[in-house]
Structure formats: structure tokens, C-alpha cells
Design a protein around this motif. Structure first.
Motif, PDB file in Angstrom:
ATOM      1  N   PHE A 172      -9.792  -4.256   8.749  1.00  0.00           N
ATOM      2  CA  PHE A 172      -9.461  -4.324  10.174  1.00  0.00           C
ATOM      3  C   PHE A 172      -8.421  -5.411  10.419  1.00  0.00           C
ATOM      4  CE2 PHE A 172      -9.973  -6.401  14.260  1.00  0.00           C
ATOM      5  CZ  PHE A 172      -9.758  -5.347  15.135  1.00  0.00           C
ATOM      6  N   PHE A 173      -8.652  -6.604   9.855  1.00  0.00           N
ATOM      7  CA  PHE A 173      -7.713  -7.709  10.057  1.00  0.00           C
ATOM      8  C   PHE A 173      -6.347  -7.394   9.453  1.00  0.00           C
ATOM      9  CE2 PHE A 173     -11.663 -10.038  10.682  1.00  0.00           C
ATOM     10  CZ  PHE A 173     -11.357 -10.688  11.865  1.00  0.00           C
ATOM     11  N   ARG A 174      -6.363  -6.830   8.288  1.00  0.00           N
ATOM     12  CA  ARG A 174      -5.100  -6.521   7.613  1.00  0.00           C
ATOM     13  C   ARG A 174      -4.298  -5.494   8.400  1.00  0.00           C
ATOM     14  NH1 ARG A 174      -3.984  -3.230   2.526  1.00  0.00           N
ATOM     15  NH2 ARG A 174      -1.964  -4.002   1.897  1.00  0.00           N
ATOM     16  N   ARG A 175      -4.962  -4.406   8.822  1.00  0.00           N
ATOM     17  CA  ARG A 175      -4.266  -3.370   9.595  1.00  0.00           C
ATOM     18  C   ARG A 175      -3.781  -3.920  10.932  1.00  0.00           C
ATOM     19  NH1 ARG A 175      -8.408   0.076   7.478  1.00  0.00           N
ATOM     20  NH2 ARG A 175      -9.639  -0.338   9.330  1.00  0.00           N
ATOM     21  N   THR A 176      -4.598  -4.730  11.593  1.00  0.00           N
ATOM     22  CA  THR A 176      -4.210  -5.286  12.885  1.00  0.00           C
ATOM     23  C   THR A 176      -2.988  -6.184  12.735  1.00  0.00           C
ATOM     24  OG1 THR A 176      -6.488  -5.185  13.696  1.00  0.00           O
ATOM     25  CG2 THR A 176      -4.988  -6.653  14.863  1.00  0.00           C
ATOM     26  N   TYR A 177      -3.010  -7.041  11.749  1.00  0.00           N
ATOM     27  CA  TYR A 177      -1.875  -7.939  11.534  1.00  0.00           C
ATOM     28  C   TYR A 177      -0.604  -7.147  11.247  1.00  0.00           C
ATOM     29  CZ  TYR A 177       1.041 -11.671   9.759  1.00  0.00           C
ATOM     30  OH  TYR A 177       2.074 -12.542   9.574  1.00  0.00           O
ATOM     31  N   LYS A 178      -0.724  -6.111  10.418  1.00  0.00           N
ATOM     32  CA  LYS A 178       0.464  -5.332  10.059  1.00  0.00           C
ATOM     33  C   LYS A 178       0.996  -4.509  11.224  1.00  0.00           C
ATOM     34  CE  LYS A 178       0.004  -5.106   5.141  1.00  0.00           C
ATOM     35  NZ  LYS A 178       0.658  -4.428   4.070  1.00  0.00           N
ATOM     36  N   MET A 179       0.119  -4.102  12.145  1.00  0.00           N
ATOM     37  CA  MET A 179       0.588  -3.276  13.257  1.00  0.00           C
ATOM     38  C   MET A 179       1.169  -4.101  14.405  1.00  0.00           C
ATOM     39  SD  MET A 179      -2.535  -1.826  15.503  1.00  0.00           S
ATOM     40  CE  MET A 179      -3.275  -2.858  16.731  1.00  0.00           C
ATOM     41  N   LEU A 180       0.924  -5.409  14.415  1.00  0.00           N
ATOM     42  CA  LEU A 180       1.422  -6.247  15.510  1.00  0.00           C
ATOM     43  C   LEU A 180       2.943  -6.307  15.515  1.00  0.00           C
ATOM     44  CD1 LEU A 180      -0.860  -9.417  15.654  1.00  0.00           C
ATOM     45  CD2 LEU A 180      -0.645  -7.615  17.363  1.00  0.00           C
ATOM     46  N   PRO A 181       3.548  -5.970  16.641  1.00  0.00           N
ATOM     47  CA  PRO A 181       5.001  -6.154  16.737  1.00  0.00           C
ATOM     48  C   PRO A 181       5.347  -7.638  16.611  1.00  0.00           C
ATOM     49  CG  PRO A 181       4.188  -4.763  18.513  1.00  0.00           C
ATOM     50  CD  PRO A 181       2.984  -5.331  17.821  1.00  0.00           C
ATOM     51  N   ARG A 182       6.535  -7.922  16.139  1.00  0.00           N
ATOM     52  CA  ARG A 182       6.975  -9.298  15.927  1.00  0.00           C
ATOM     53  C   ARG A 182       6.823 -10.151  17.179  1.00  0.00           C
ATOM     54  NH1 ARG A 182      10.368 -13.153  16.073  1.00  0.00           N
ATOM     55  NH2 ARG A 182      11.498 -14.157  14.423  1.00  0.00           N
ATOM     56  N   ALA A 183       7.086  -9.596  18.358  1.00  0.00           N
ATOM     57  CA  ALA A 183       6.995 -10.362  19.613  1.00  0.00           C
ATOM     58  C   ALA A 183       5.598 -10.951  19.806  1.00  0.00           C
ATOM     59  CB  ALA A 183       7.368  -9.481  20.804  1.00  0.00           C
ATOM     60  N   TYR A 184       4.568 -10.238  19.400  1.00  0.00           N
ATOM     61  CA  TYR A 184       3.199 -10.754  19.544  1.00  0.00           C
ATOM     62  C   TYR A 184       2.974 -11.934  18.593  1.00  0.00           C
ATOM     63  CZ  TYR A 184       1.809  -6.951  22.575  1.00  0.00           C
ATOM     64  OH  TYR A 184       1.695  -6.094  23.636  1.00  0.00           O
ATOM     65  N   ARG A 185       3.394 -11.789  17.360  1.00  0.00           N
ATOM     66  CA  ARG A 185       3.221 -12.891  16.400  1.00  0.00           C
ATOM     67  C   ARG A 185       4.040 -14.107  16.822  1.00  0.00           C
ATOM     68  NH1 ARG A 185       3.547  -8.429  12.693  1.00  0.00           N
ATOM     69  NH2 ARG A 185       5.703  -8.958  12.246  1.00  0.00           N
ATOM     70  N   LYS A 186       5.242 -13.865  17.328  1.00  0.00           N
ATOM     71  CA  LYS A 186       6.132 -14.956  17.739  1.00  0.00           C
ATOM     72  C   LYS A 186       5.596 -15.679  18.982  1.00  0.00           C
ATOM     73  CE  LYS A 186      10.685 -15.664  19.648  1.00  0.00           C
ATOM     74  NZ  LYS A 186      11.453 -14.964  20.649  1.00  0.00           N
ATOM     75  N   ASN A 187       5.111 -14.953  19.966  1.00  0.00           N
ATOM     76  CA  ASN A 187       4.712 -15.540  21.253  1.00  0.00           C
ATOM     77  C   ASN A 187       3.272 -16.029  21.295  1.00  0.00           C
ATOM     78  OD1 ASN A 187       7.251 -15.220  22.383  1.00  0.00           O
ATOM     79  ND2 ASN A 187       6.799 -13.141  23.062  1.00  0.00           N
ATOM     80  N   MET A 188       2.502 -15.776  20.246  1.00  0.00           N
ATOM     81  CA  MET A 188       1.133 -16.301  20.213  1.00  0.00           C
ATOM     82  C   MET A 188       1.203 -17.801  19.932  1.00  0.00           C
ATOM     83  SD  MET A 188      -2.222 -15.199  18.005  1.00  0.00           S
ATOM     84  CE  MET A 188      -1.517 -15.617  16.424  1.00  0.00           C
TER      85      MET A 188
END
Length: 176
Positions: A54-70
Motif C-alpha cells: 500500500f505504501f509503495r503504490r501510494t508513494y509511486k502514484m503521488l504526483p510530484r506536486a504532492y511530494r514537493k508541497n508536503m
């Protein structure tokens, strides 16, 4: 918003719930570029449906904007299983993720990143906090020589065994 595990029906696809939450956040995070923080609450009284995949799939599906703005991610009451999963992911995640991440062993530790009352955390998580505090007190009491140590440390308390008042620096007489 908060979706407590106890209120999620069994068989619910948590990936779909996650995607729905991301859809709700899309305009703010992707279009407007607004920063956000995440809190993952665990109470460890329920079996988790959130495994490594679940964590792996969720991380991989996150668009870059979500990772950047968190700005931050806090996991409250993480179980050993969760800590092991994150350790396993440590080789897959960028250093920038770990700069944003931290464990919070108690809800009160969230106050460094968020106004806790604004989260509207369900009572069951505060109850779990109290249960953990009580377990820690009992473990400390046993490790420090029973009731005498507790009476010295917390003089206004009553004896845990028989309820008699404890006086500062004096054993309450319970035999612990």
C-alpha cells in the motif's frame, strides 16, 4: 478531514479512499501550489490494512506536486510493524521525504506542526494516548521498586493496590 480506521468498513479499498482525498486536495496543492501537512493516526487496537505494498503504490502514484508541497508528515502511535515498513522503504524514498517525516508517540507531540484542536481527532485516539501513558507508568513503577517509588514521585496519588493515600517520601504500607 479524518477517516478513523474504526469507521472504515472492512473490504473498503483504501487506495480508492486515498485517491479520493488527493482529488479533494488537487486544486489547493497542484493548481495553487499550497503547502500541506499530513497526520496518520494509529491506535493499534485494530488490524491495519496498510501494508508495505500500500505504501509503495501510494508513494509511486503521488504526483510530484504532492511530494514537493508536503511540508511535514507525522505518524502518531506507530506500531512496530509500521516502523519496520518505513525502515524497509528507507532505501526507496528520497532524502527529502525523511526531512519532512517524524514519529509522534503521543498526540500532544503534534503541537509543533499543527493546532491539535483544529484536527478534530476522535476521542478514541486520546483514550489510546491515556492507555499508553498508564502502561508507561505501570512499567516505570515496576522498574523503580513498586509503590514506594511511585509514592515518592507522585505524592498526591493513592496507592495503586489498596487506594490508601501516599505521603511524600513515605511508603503507603501496601507491601509493594
Amino acid at each position: 478531514g479524518i477517516v478513523p480506521h474504526a469507521r472504515v468498513s472492512s473490504g473498503v479499498d483504501l487506495e480508492r479512499v486515498t485517491m479520493f482525498c488527493l482529488t479533494l486536495m488537487h486544486d489547493d496543492v497542484v493548481v495553487k501550489g499550497q503547502p500541506f501537512g499530513c497526520v496518520w493516526l494509529c491506535n493499534n487496537l485494530y488490524d491495519s490494512q496498510l501494508g508495505f505494498l500500500f505504501f509503495r503504490r501510494t508513494y509511486k502514484m503521488l504526483p510530484r506536486a504532492y511530494r514537493k508541497n508536503m511540508l511535514w508528515l507525522r505518524i502518531v502511535h506507530p506500531a512496530v510493524q509500521v516502523r519496520l515498513i518505513l525502515f524497509g522503504l528507507s532505501y526507496l524514498l528520497a532524502d527529502s521525504f525523511w526531512d519532512k517525516f517524524d514519529y509522534a508517540d503521543r498526540i500532544e507531540f503534534l503541537d509543533e506542526v499543527v493546532d491539535i484542536p483544529s484536527l478534530r481527532i476522535p476521542k478514541e485516539y486520546f483514550d489510546y494516548d491515556r492507555m499508553l501513558d498508564e502502561e508507561a507508568r505501570q512499567a516505570r513503577r515496576g522498574a523503580e521498586g513498586g509503590c514506594l517509588a511511585r509514592c515518592r514521585e507522585e505524592p498526591r496519588l493513592r496507592c495503586a493496590r489498596d487506594g490508601r493515600p501516599a505521603r511524600r517520601g513515605h511508603h503507603c504500607g501496601c507491601g509493594d
